[in-house]
Design an enzyme around this catalytic site. Structure first.
Site, mmCIF file in Angstrom:
data_model
loop_
_atom_site.group_PDB
_atom_site.id
_atom_site.type_symbol
_atom_site.label_atom_id
_atom_site.label_comp_id
_atom_site.label_asym_id
_atom_site.label_seq_id
_atom_site.Cartn_x
_atom_site.Cartn_y
_atom_site.Cartn_z
ATOM 1 N N CYS A 46 41.070 -35.929 32.577
ATOM 2 C CA CYS A 46 40.632 -35.526 33.923
ATOM 3 C C CYS A 46 39.351 -34.701 33.850
ATOM 4 O O CYS A 46 38.460 -34.847 34.701
ATOM 5 C CB CYS A 46 41.726 -34.719 34.616
ATOM 6 S SG CYS A 46 43.253 -35.644 34.829
HETATM 7 C C1 BEZ Z 1 44.562 -36.228 30.872
HETATM 8 O O1 BEZ Z 1 43.809 -35.990 31.824
HETATM 9 O O2 BEZ Z 1 44.179 -36.144 29.723
HETATM 10 C C2 BEZ Z 1 45.975 -36.640 31.146
HETATM 11 C C3 BEZ Z 1 46.659 -36.107 32.224
HETATM 12 C C4 BEZ Z 1 47.974 -36.501 32.444
HETATM 13 C C5 BEZ Z 1 48.578 -37.407 31.605
HETATM 14 C C6 BEZ Z 1 47.856 -37.956 30.540
HETATM 15 C C7 BEZ Z 1 46.556 -37.577 30.303
#
Ligand code: BEZ
Length: 213
Positions: A46
């Site tokens: 994210c």
């Molecule tokens: C991420 O943004 O890295 C992420 C967030 C939730 C689940 C898996 C990855």
């Protein structure tokens, strides 16, 4: 809750955001919007996605397109995380992130897919036009970061197909040839476009209308 589909009106909402409280449809009035969810603040994929989208904000603005993100985190978490987006991505966050801790907006936009692990949002993208109609829906899993250049490309394609009776071929980018609408006869295609190439009776490549001399 009915599933949202292309052509449906975008649900309105009011919410707290990193830019203060907004009424979504009033905030986007007269503009296109890219409304996208991410699973959680302070997570790696994210953070790269918000950085990538912030770097393209000027390009979206040139296309009268406003960006707005959402997760089910609190406004305090959004505000605490925002500096990381600039640190990692090189461009400060330059559009609002909606706080949706009670998940009402996420549910209205069908952004929570229980098979994807928990009750946070998956990586949904809605492109909404100036008439507040949903024109594109993309849904990515939590483990796969999105390509924001592709979202920009789709905005270009949607805006082009709104300007003229055309469709865009695979992998089209601005400047490339277009496909005349299937509903036009070949005489109508020849009258409206230049450089017509009839590859098949149903596949007529043409130059973009602005290129007509
Ligand atoms: C991420 O943004 O890295 C992420 C967030 C939730 C689940 C898996 C990855």
């Amino acid at each position: 809750m009915a599933t949202l589909r292309l052509g449906d009106p975008a649900p309105g909402f009011t919410a707290d955001t990193t830019d203060g409280p907004i009424d979504f449809l009033a905030w986007k009035r007269g503009a296109w919007a890219v409304f996208f969810s991410h699973p959680a603040d302070y997570t790696p994929v994210c953070t790269t996605e918000l950085g990538a989208s912030a770097r393209l904000a000027d390009e979206f603005e040139r296309r009268n397109t406003k960006m707005i993100a959402l997760s089910v985190d609190s406004i305090e978490d959004h505000r605490g995380w925002a500096p990381d987006i600039g640190d990692v991505g090189g461009t400060d966050l330059n559009f609002p992130i909606v706080a949706d801790p009670d998940r009402e907006i996420a549910v209205a936009y069908d952004m929570i897919h229980p098979g994807e692990g928990d009750t946070s949002t998956v990586r949904s993208v809605f492109v909404i036009d100036p008439a507040d109609t949903i024109r594109l829906i993309l849904v990515y899993p939590k483990s796969v970061g999105r390509n924001f250049a592709e979202i920009l490309r789709v905005v270009d394609a949607l805006q082009m197909t709104d300007r003229a009776p055309v469709a865009t071929p695979a992998d089209w980018v601005p400047g490339q040839r277009l496909i005349a609408s299937a509903g036009l006869s070949i005489d109508e295609v020849n009258a409206q476009f230049v450089n017509v190439e009839e590859v098949k009776p149903y596949l007529r490549f043409v130059d973009a209308p602005s290129e007509k001399g």
